[in-house]
Design a protein around this motif. Structure first.
Motif, PDB file in Angstrom:
ATOM      1  N   CYS A 113       0.807  -0.991   0.182  1.00  0.00           N
ATOM      2  CA  CYS A 113      -0.028   0.080  -0.048  1.00  0.00           C
ATOM      3  C   CYS A 113       1.062   1.281  -0.004  1.00  0.00           C
TER       4      CYS A 113
ATOM      5  N   ASN B 236       0.004   4.087   0.987  1.00  0.00           N
ATOM      6  CA  ASN B 236      -0.191   5.032   2.119  1.00  0.00           C
ATOM      7  C   ASN B 236       0.109   4.480   3.296  1.00  0.00           C
ATOM      8  N   CYS B 237      -0.085   3.157   3.688  1.00  0.00           N
ATOM      9  CA  CYS B 237       0.399   2.516   4.931  1.00  0.00           C
ATOM     10  C   CYS B 237       1.714   1.426   4.853  1.00  0.00           C
TER      11      CYS B 237
ATOM     12  N   CYS C 189      -7.206  -0.753   0.196  1.00  0.00           N
ATOM     13  CA  CYS C 189      -6.544  -1.539   1.176  1.00  0.00           C
ATOM     14  C   CYS C 189      -7.493  -1.738   2.437  1.00  0.00           C
TER      15      CYS C 189
ATOM     16  N   CYS D 254      -6.121   0.625   5.768  1.00  0.00           N
ATOM     17  CA  CYS D 254      -6.176   2.142   5.840  1.00  0.00           C
ATOM     18  C   CYS D 254      -7.240   2.631   4.988  1.00  0.00           C
TER      19      CYS D 254
HETATM   20 ZN   LIG Z   1      -3.002   1.073   3.484  1.00  0.00          ZN
END
Ligand SMILES: [Zn+2]
Length: 61
Positions: free
Chosen positions: A30, A32-33, A43, A46
């Motif tokens: 991912c 983002n995370c 995801c 998140c």
């Molecule tokens: Zn994520």
């Protein structure tokens, strides 16, 4: 229901099942995370997809 006339040998059974093995899942990280996610899926950690927050998930701010 159809009833088989003849017994199939173990070799024939095993040859038929040679195509049934499971394969490992293809995963991405991912953006983002940095957790492992399936491609083309939101995801699960998140709730982000393609760099945007699309689902409110636990742990999201
Ligand atoms: Zn994520």
């Amino acid at each position: 229901m159809a009833v088989p006339r003849n017994r199939h040998s173990n070799a024939r059974k095993n040859k038929r099942r040679s195509h049934l093995a499971k394969t490992s899942k293809n995963t991405q990280v991912c953006s983002n995370c940095n957790k492992e996610t399936l491609p083309h899926r939101v995801c699960g950690a998140c709730g982000h997809y393609a760099g945007k927050s699309v689902v409110w998930a636990k742990g999201a701010e």
